[in-house]
Design a protein around this motif. Structure first.
Motif, PDB file in Angstrom:
ATOM      1  N   GLN C   4       0.845  -1.126  -0.078  1.00 31.49           N
ATOM      2  CA  GLN C   4       0.141   0.085   0.077  1.00 31.49           C
ATOM      3  C   GLN C   4       0.952   1.189  -0.014  1.00 31.49           C
ATOM      4  O   GLN C   4       1.865   1.140   0.780  1.00 31.49           O
ATOM      5  CB  GLN C   4      -0.970  -0.053   1.427  1.00 31.49           C
ATOM      6  CG  GLN C   4      -1.850   0.956   1.192  1.00 31.49           C
ATOM      7  CD  GLN C   4      -2.678   0.894   2.666  1.00 31.49           C
ATOM      8  OE1 GLN C   4      -2.188   0.161   3.545  1.00 31.49           O
ATOM      9  NE2 GLN C   4      -3.345   1.915   3.116  1.00 31.49           N
ATOM     10  N   LEU C   6       1.920   4.405   1.269  1.00 35.39           N
ATOM     11  CA  LEU C   6       1.985   4.961   2.733  1.00 35.39           C
ATOM     12  C   LEU C   6       1.840   6.708   2.526  1.00 35.39           C
ATOM     13  O   LEU C   6       1.379   7.495   3.208  1.00 35.39           O
ATOM     14  CB  LEU C   6       3.117   4.848   3.478  1.00 35.39           C
ATOM     15  CG  LEU C   6       3.263   4.966   5.005  1.00 35.39           C
ATOM     16  CD1 LEU C   6       2.043   4.841   5.507  1.00 35.39           C
ATOM     17  CD2 LEU C   6       4.417   4.573   5.657  1.00 35.39           C
ATOM     18  N   ARG C  30       5.926   3.491  -0.594  1.00 31.36           N
ATOM     19  CA  ARG C  30       5.076   2.422   0.077  1.00 31.36           C
ATOM     20  C   ARG C  30       5.483   2.053   1.541  1.00 31.36           C
ATOM     21  O   ARG C  30       6.696   2.538   1.717  1.00 31.36           O
ATOM     22  CB  ARG C  30       5.068   1.195  -0.891  1.00 31.36           C
ATOM     23  CG  ARG C  30       4.271   1.291  -1.886  1.00 31.36           C
ATOM     24  CD  ARG C  30       4.296   0.249  -3.166  1.00 31.36           C
ATOM     25  NE  ARG C  30       5.118   0.981  -4.019  1.00 31.36           N
ATOM     26  CZ  ARG C  30       5.784   0.289  -5.012  1.00 31.36           C
ATOM     27  NH1 ARG C  30       6.256  -0.954  -4.454  1.00 31.36           N
ATOM     28  NH2 ARG C  30       6.434   0.823  -6.072  1.00 31.36           N
ATOM     29  N   ALA C  31       4.684   1.595   2.069  1.00 28.24           N
ATOM     30  CA  ALA C  31       4.982   1.265   3.780  1.00 28.24           C
ATOM     31  C   ALA C  31       6.290   0.251   3.769  1.00 28.24           C
ATOM     32  O   ALA C  31       6.261  -0.774   2.547  1.00 28.24           O
ATOM     33  CB  ALA C  31       3.727   0.564   4.105  1.00 28.24           C
ATOM     34  N   TYR C  65      -0.391  11.497   3.809  1.00 31.86           N
ATOM     35  CA  TYR C  65       0.434  10.550   4.664  1.00 31.86           C
ATOM     36  C   TYR C  65      -0.740   9.666   5.215  1.00 31.86           C
ATOM     37  O   TYR C  65      -1.639  10.180   5.887  1.00 31.86           O
ATOM     38  CB  TYR C  65       1.216  11.328   5.695  1.00 31.86           C
ATOM     39  CG  TYR C  65       1.723  10.028   6.671  1.00 31.86           C
ATOM     40  CD1 TYR C  65       2.486   9.181   6.523  1.00 31.86           C
ATOM     41  CD2 TYR C  65       1.064  10.179   7.859  1.00 31.86           C
ATOM     42  CE1 TYR C  65       2.932   8.138   7.296  1.00 31.86           C
ATOM     43  CE2 TYR C  65       1.457   9.141   8.954  1.00 31.86           C
ATOM     44  CZ  TYR C  65       2.271   7.982   8.536  1.00 31.86           C
ATOM     45  OH  TYR C  65       2.577   7.203   9.352  1.00 31.86           O
ATOM     46  N   ASP C  66      -1.034   8.365   4.828  1.00 25.68           N
ATOM     47  CA  ASP C  66      -1.864   7.523   5.599  1.00 25.68           C
ATOM     48  C   ASP C  66      -3.198   8.211   5.389  1.00 25.68           C
ATOM     49  O   ASP C  66      -3.912   8.068   6.247  1.00 25.68           O
ATOM     50  CB  ASP C  66      -1.439   7.330   6.898  1.00 25.68           C
ATOM     51  CG  ASP C  66      -1.912   6.067   7.456  1.00 25.68           C
ATOM     52  OD1 ASP C  66      -2.547   5.198   6.513  1.00 25.68           O
ATOM     53  OD2 ASP C  66      -2.027   5.906   8.711  1.00 25.68           O
ATOM     54  N   GLU C  85       5.114   9.568  14.132  1.00 23.82           N
ATOM     55  CA  GLU C  85       5.270   8.622  13.007  1.00 23.82           C
ATOM     56  C   GLU C  85       6.528   8.813  12.206  1.00 23.82           C
ATOM     57  O   GLU C  85       6.838   7.824  11.470  1.00 23.82           O
ATOM     58  CB  GLU C  85       4.134   8.875  12.125  1.00 23.82           C
ATOM     59  CG  GLU C  85       2.632   9.155  12.836  1.00 23.82           C
ATOM     60  CD  GLU C  85       1.774   8.016  12.893  1.00 23.82           C
ATOM     61  OE1 GLU C  85       1.729   7.369  11.837  1.00 23.82           O
ATOM     62  OE2 GLU C  85       1.451   7.657  14.065  1.00 23.82           O
ATOM     63  N   ARG C 162       6.964   5.372  11.451  1.00 18.50           N
ATOM     64  CA  ARG C 162       6.462   4.457  10.171  1.00 18.50           C
ATOM     65  C   ARG C 162       7.684   4.896   9.048  1.00 18.50           C
ATOM     66  O   ARG C 162       7.610   4.302   8.025  1.00 18.50           O
ATOM     67  CB  ARG C 162       4.988   4.562  10.077  1.00 18.50           C
ATOM     68  CG  ARG C 162       4.298   3.838  10.793  1.00 18.50           C
ATOM     69  CD  ARG C 162       2.787   4.033  10.673  1.00 18.50           C
ATOM     70  NE  ARG C 162       2.499   3.034   9.603  1.00 18.50           N
ATOM     71  CZ  ARG C 162       1.299   3.287   9.060  1.00 18.50           C
ATOM     72  NH1 ARG C 162       0.520   4.103   9.373  1.00 18.50           N
ATOM     73  NH2 ARG C 162       1.150   2.340   8.132  1.00 18.50           N
TER      74      ARG C 162
END
Ligand SMILES: Nc1ncnc2c1ncn2[C@@H]1O[C@H](COP(=O)(O)OP(=O)(O)O)[C@@H](O)[C@H]1O
Ligand SMILES: [Mg+2]
Lengths: 173, 750, 227
Positions: C4, C6, C30-31, C65-66, C85, C162
């Motif tokens: 996904q 991010l 991406r994450a 972001y997210d 984060e 993250r």
């Protein structure tokens, strides 16, 4: 092999006589060694046979009444060649140089050529870095050797990218 | 020779560098110049004080009438001079009644034509005051016909007048044949007036020195980086020191210049706007040459020495600056020498100053105070170190501040030692002054709680004229007449007061007084024969009861005989003079006081007006006290400015780190908090030490002048309040810098 | 696109006076992946990183972001987001010189409200993990450059962010030290699952990434490669 692509590329801007082709080639790529006329003739013959170029015969007489023109198949072929990254290996500069100059001459995105190549280089570097992390000291040393060479090439690619404007100006002259 | 040339070259290089240092360099130069300039201005003003005071007092002496034991015989060249001084509010007005006795009378300085009867000459300042206050304009029954020239005045703000008269007599006036006192009667050194100049100078000058010393180091960190760049191109360590000296010298010289200008400005302002006794003409304001030269030589020299000694603590390497301060361990023992010496000098004074010793006591006090205050400045770095190194825990902003102070407390301490020294000094003096003030006030309000006037006329107006006039004066509640005389017997001088019980209560505690009795204050109890002041003998009645004088009675401390009318059995004492005791309606205010003064002056300019307590003295004390506090607050602001410079400089040096912290999401509040703590901690420690030292010092000084020892809450409150303001102000002023420095642009590596 | 996205930058523009630092830059992160931002100096790499991290706001374009639009957030909200984060490693001079290395590492935790003792405990374990426990009680000035950068890495990872943003993290180090820092950095980031946006002009550092994006004249040319 890159000579044939170079000649093919030179035709992309319009049909030319064999003699013209030799002169253009020498101007653009023939830094240390110029092309023999015979070499031009034999290359053209091969390209003709593969259907990448065709011959236009001019009326009248004289030694050079043949004008070569690129075919659609030829254009596709050169496009593929220029866009394809070379396998990262030593001494590929001359090929890359040819590609860049041709791209500039034919109005293609030369920086794209270089970026594609740098991505290929980096891919290999990533692989080496990964292998290094897994292996023993011997692996590490060998990988490092490769890494340093690749890095030097990559630096050259970056430098060339930065100097594309100057190169383009020189070619247009 | 070549060495000298190189030195000059390197100093000049430093000077050039400071001038060519770009905006940062200019800021640094301006700060040094401002700091040194303010110091120099103060020093020059102090250096001017002796000449100014001398000029002023020589003029005061010149107008003082020459009084000798035997008056000169009346002649064509004599003049009668009556004391006509008055007071307006708390301000004293110098006044004389003049009555020439021939065609060639002497004239006071500043007077070209003597005022005739019903005319008066006034000083320009008094003319202004009379214009502004109609009440004062009505005081004298005379027309203003001219002004007194400058040579007859102590200064431009001097309030003085000469009143023409034709009613003066030998009794009510002096006869003189010249003005100008040769050898003014010395009042003897009064312990209080002895203390003030000594302690005052020390208290005033020390913080100025401390401030100047820290001013010279403004922006030092940027300078060090510039020097590191010089090391890189081959300058050796000694050279960098000389170049640094050259840089500082430029700032100090600029400061000297700025300070001189500032001193001239201060002079212009004082000559124009100063009020009260200490006002000076511009021509009086010439610094003592020796002191001026001392300032001019010593300030740049000290600046250079401070720079060199500061450079000792750092090593400028080609690739940067290494500070040694972190590794220096501060030792306690030698820092205690001066405070102990100070206590040793001051302790013997606690039982009271020996007035006879004169200069020796003065030196002892000044030395003791100086030792104590300098000792305080020395003790402070140790204290800050010791305390800060024991601190820990707390929130992030506290931790950032404490760690910063642990790493380099020197910068903070330098700024704060100025605060500490001045605050300690001010608390000491302020405490002393308010102690004396309270003593005076307590005396005023003690005893019977009497708040009236005592008027002793010098002319022979009938009693009714006085009482009627006084009763008609707005604000007057009660007028009592006291017949007064003086007698001598058995070598004791006795003052005699005849009046009813209410009137006599002005002098002593008369509880249980009945008409017909005679009360004695330290007077012989038995009836006896006395010689009255004007010749005849008189038999005093026997004292029926001994009483205690009220401390504020007019005549406190001398033997008195208080006689109720019935005790005289109808045979009045011959030749008594009338005195009037005036009580004001409560809440009559300042106007009522002025009205009584007006009535008195109009009836008899020479009349003595005894006012409740010593309001002029108390006012002078209050002025000193308030002046001190104002000065300290100004000084604290100055120190706040230098602290701000330090904080801003530290922040600027840490711009990268700050920007990184902001990237990590630190709250502005947390950063502001750390700036606040960083400013507050040293100030807090400095104030604590200063209040301790100051209060102790005040206690010693108070007992030295026999004032009751008390804690000076006003002084402590004001200075602490100002210190808090300085801390908050510094933090607030640093916030814009903080905001600017935490912008993301500072993350860029340059 | 198995993983996904991010963090996304869309068509960012930002000018400093005459300089167009960002001129339509876009990027997807991406994450858990490591993206190298390469390109000549002055091309806008750092500016892009600052915009991605919500340190700077672009003049136009969006940073998401997210699912949250950073460009629409207030400064305080973005600070809070960064605290919780994100982590950061810069080239040098980033550690607070007065604090010990342990306190430096503990700082982000304490900014998020973790108690002093617990923050120090976590910091210690991170210092051990990056093999710099021996400088825990020293000030950054007493540690070597390589140790300092590893302390900085520990500080960036201590909150288990993250995304870690690293701007030339080895720029001031020799190649051996640089390699050590990168090896430990990337390994630790992979373990915690943090995505890394790595600005560098060194190919050998970029080689630690999963893929690279080339920034040129304020625009990004992303190269997508299958893993
Ligand atoms: N705060 C700033 N003020 C002015 N110009 C800046 C600022 N930040 C970056 N720039 C300019 O923007 C361009 C891009 O900078 P930057 O993002 O730092 O490049 P890179 O990191 O790729 O070297 C450069 O020309 C730089 O000079
Ligand atoms: Mg950058």
């Amino acid at each position: 092999m890159s000579v044939s692509f170079a000649l093919l590329g030179l035709l992309e801007n319009g049909p030319r006589h064999g003699y013209d082709l030799k002169r253009s080639y020498d101007d653009a790529f023939g830094r240390d060694r110029s092309l023999h006329y015979g070499q031009v003739y034999s290359t053209m013959a091969r390209l003709l046979k593969n259907g990448l170029v065709e011959v236009e015969l001019e009326p009248g007489d004289g030694p050079d009444r043949k004008r070569y023109a690129i075919t659609d198949a030829g254009i596709t072929d050169i496009e593929a060649w220029i866009g394809r990254p070379e396998k990262p290996e030593p001494y590929l500069q001359s090929t890359l140089y040819t590609k860049v100059v041709l791209a500039l001459m034919t109005g293609r995105d030369a920086s794209e050529v270089l970026d594609t190549q740098r991505a290929e280089h980096l891919r290999l570097m990533r692989e080496m870095t990964h292998r290094k992390a897994q292996g023993d000291l011997a692996d590490e040393l060998i990988c490092d050797h490769v890494l340093f060479h690749l890095e030097a090439d990559l630096r050259w690619l970056e430098l060339t990218t930065d100097r594309l404007d100057r190169l383009a100006a020189q070619i247009r002259r | 020779m070549t060495a000298v040339k190189r030195w000059v070259f390197e100093l000049a290089l430093g000077a050039r560098m400071s001038l060519a240092g770009g905006r940062a360099g200019w800021t640094r130069l301006a700060l040094i110049a401002a700091g040194v300039g303010i110091g120099v201005a103060v020093l020059l003003s102090v250096a001017t004080l002796p000449t100014a005071l001398a000029a002023s007092s020589s003029r005061t002496e010149a107008r003082t009438e020459q009084i000798s034991a035997d008056d000169p015989p009346k002649s064509d060249e004599t003049i009668l001079v009556g004391l006509a001084s008055s007071q307006f509010g708390d301000v004293a007005i110098h006044g004389r009644s003049l009555q020439p006795e021939g065609s060639r009378p002497p004239m006071p300085p500043g007077v070209t034509t003597l005022p005739g009867p019903g005319e008066m000459l006034v000083s320009p300042a008094l003319a202004d005051l009379m214009r502004e206050n109609p009440l004062l304009a009505q005081r004298w029954d005379a027309r203003v016909v001219g002004t007194i020239g400058a040579q007859g005045l102590s200064g431009p703000a001097d309030l003085a007048f000469y009143l023409g008269s034709d009613t003066l007599t030998e009794e009510s006036a002096f006869r003189v044949d010249a003005f100008g006192a040769t050898g003014v009667p010395d009042e003897g050194p009064d312990p209080i007036s002895l203390l003030f100049p000594a302690v005052g100078m020390v208290v005033l000058l020390l913080p100025v020195m401390v401030f100047m010393a820290s001013a010279v180091r403004f922006g030092g960190e940027a300078r060090d980086r510039r020097l590191a760049a010089l090391r890189l191109v081959g300058a050796d360590a000694a050279m960098t020191r000389r170049i640094a000296a050259g840089e500082t010298l430029t700032g100090a010289l600029l400061g000297l210049f700025a300070g001189a200008l500032l001193a001239v400005g201060i002079g212009l302002l004082t000559s124009r706007y100063a009020t009260g006794k200490l006002s000076f003409y511009l021509s009086d304001l010439r610094p003592v040459p020796a002191l001026a030269v001392l300032v001019i030589v010593a300030v740049p020299a000290t600046a250079v020495l401070v720079t060199l000694s500061a450079m000792r603590k750092i090593v400028v390497e080609p690739l940067g600056v290494v500070r040694l301060s972190g590794t220096v361990r501060r030792r306690l023992w030698w820092r205690l020498i001066l405070p102990i010496l100070g206590i040793g000098l001051l302790a013997p004074l606690a039982s009271g100053i020996d007035v006879e010793s004169g200069g020796a006591a003065e030196i002892q006090v000044a030395g003791g105070v100086a030792a104590l205050l300098i000792g305080l400045a020395l003790l402070l770095p140790w204290l800050v170190d010791a305390v800060v190194n024991r601190l820990g825990g707390g929130g992030v902003s506290w931790e950032l501040a404490v760690r910063r102070l642990q790493l380099d407390s020197g910068t903070a301490v330098r700024a704060v030692s100025g605060i500490a020294v001045s605050v300690a000094g001010v608390i000491a003096i302020h405490g002393l002054v308010s102690g004396i003030e309270n003593q005076v006030k307590a005396a005023d309000n003690g005893g019977s709680g009497w708040t009236g006037f005592q008027i002793a006329p010098q002319n022979d107006l009938p009693e009714q004229t006085w009482t009627a006039a006084l009763r008609d004066t707005p604000g007057v509640q009660e007028v009592l007449t006291i017949r007064s005389h003086a007698a001598e017997g058995d070598g004791t001088l006795l003052s005699i007061k005849v009046g009813d019980c209410t009137a006599l209560a002005r002098y002593a505690d008369m509880t249980g007084c009945t008409d017909g009795e005679v009360y004695g204050v330290d007077a012989p109890a038995a009836a006896g024969t006395y010689t009255l002041r004007d010749g005849p003998t008189w038999t005093a009645p026997a004292v029926t009861r001994q009483v205690r004088a009220t401390t504020n009675s007019p005549g406190y401390g001398q033997p008195m005989l208080l006689i109720t009318p019935a005790a005289l059995n109808g045979t009045p004492i011959p030749g008594t003079t009338d005195e009037f005791a005036v009580t004001l309606v409560s809440g009559g205010g300042a106007d009522a006081v002025e009205q009584v003064r007006n009535t008195t002056a109009r009836l008899d300019p020479q009349a003595f007006l005894l006012e409740p307590g010593n309001s002029a003295f108390a006012a002078a004390m209050r002025d000193i006290r308030e002046g001190l506090l104002a000065g300290t607050v100004a000084l604290l602001l100055l120190i706040g400015a230098s602290m701000l410079v330090n904080v801003a400089e530290q922040l600027r040096e840490r711009r990268k780190v700050l920007a990184v912290l902001v990237a990590f999401g630190i709250r502005r509040r947390t950063l502001a908090g750390s700036v606040l703590w960083q400013a507050a901690l040293p100030v807090l420690l400095g104030m604590a030490l200063a209040i301790g030292f100051g209060s102790g010092l005040a206690a010693v000084l108070m007992s030295a002048v026999n004032a009751p020892v008390s804690i000076d809450w006003i002084g402590i409150g004001t200075t602490s309040g100002a210190a808090v303001l300085v801390v908050l102000g510094t933090t607030a002023a640093a916030l814009p810098t903080l905001g600017r420095l935490t912008r993301p642009g500072n993350l860029r590596d340059e | 696109m198995t993983e996904q996205t991010l963090l996304t930058a869309e068509n960012l523009h930002l000018t400093f006076g005459e300089t167009k630092a960002l001129d339509g830059a876009s990027l997807h992160v991406r994450a858990g992946e490591v993206v190298a931002l390469m390109g000549p100096s002055g091309s806008g790499k750092s500016t892009l990183l600052h915009c991605l991290a919500g340190i700077m706001a672009p003049e136009s374009g969006r940073v998401v972001y997210d699912g949250r639009d950073l460009t629409a957030m207030s400064d305080t909200e973005r600070s809070t987001l960064r605290r919780g984060e994100f982590g950061f490693v810069f080239q040098f001079g980033q550690l607070v010189p007065e604090l010990t290395c342990r306190e430096n590492v503990a700082l982000p935790l304490r900014l998020s409200g973790v108690g002093r003792r617990e923050a120090h405990r976590t910091a210690t374990s991170w210092l051990e993990r990056l093999d710099v426990a021996d400088v825990a009680d020293k000030r950054p000035g007493q540690a070597s450059g390589g140790q300092g950068q590893r302390v900085a890495v520990a500080r960036a990872l201590v909150t288990q962010p993250r995304v870690v943003f690293a701007d030339e993290p080895t720029g001031a180090l020799d190649s051996l030290n640089g390699e050590l820092v990168m090896k430990m950095f990337i390994a630790a980031a992979r373990e915690t699952g943090a995505a890394v946006v790595l600005v560098t002009h060194e190919p050998r550092v970029a080689a630690y990434s999963n893929r690279e994006a080339v920034v040129r004249d304020g625009r990004v040319r992303e190269q997508e490669f299958a893993r």
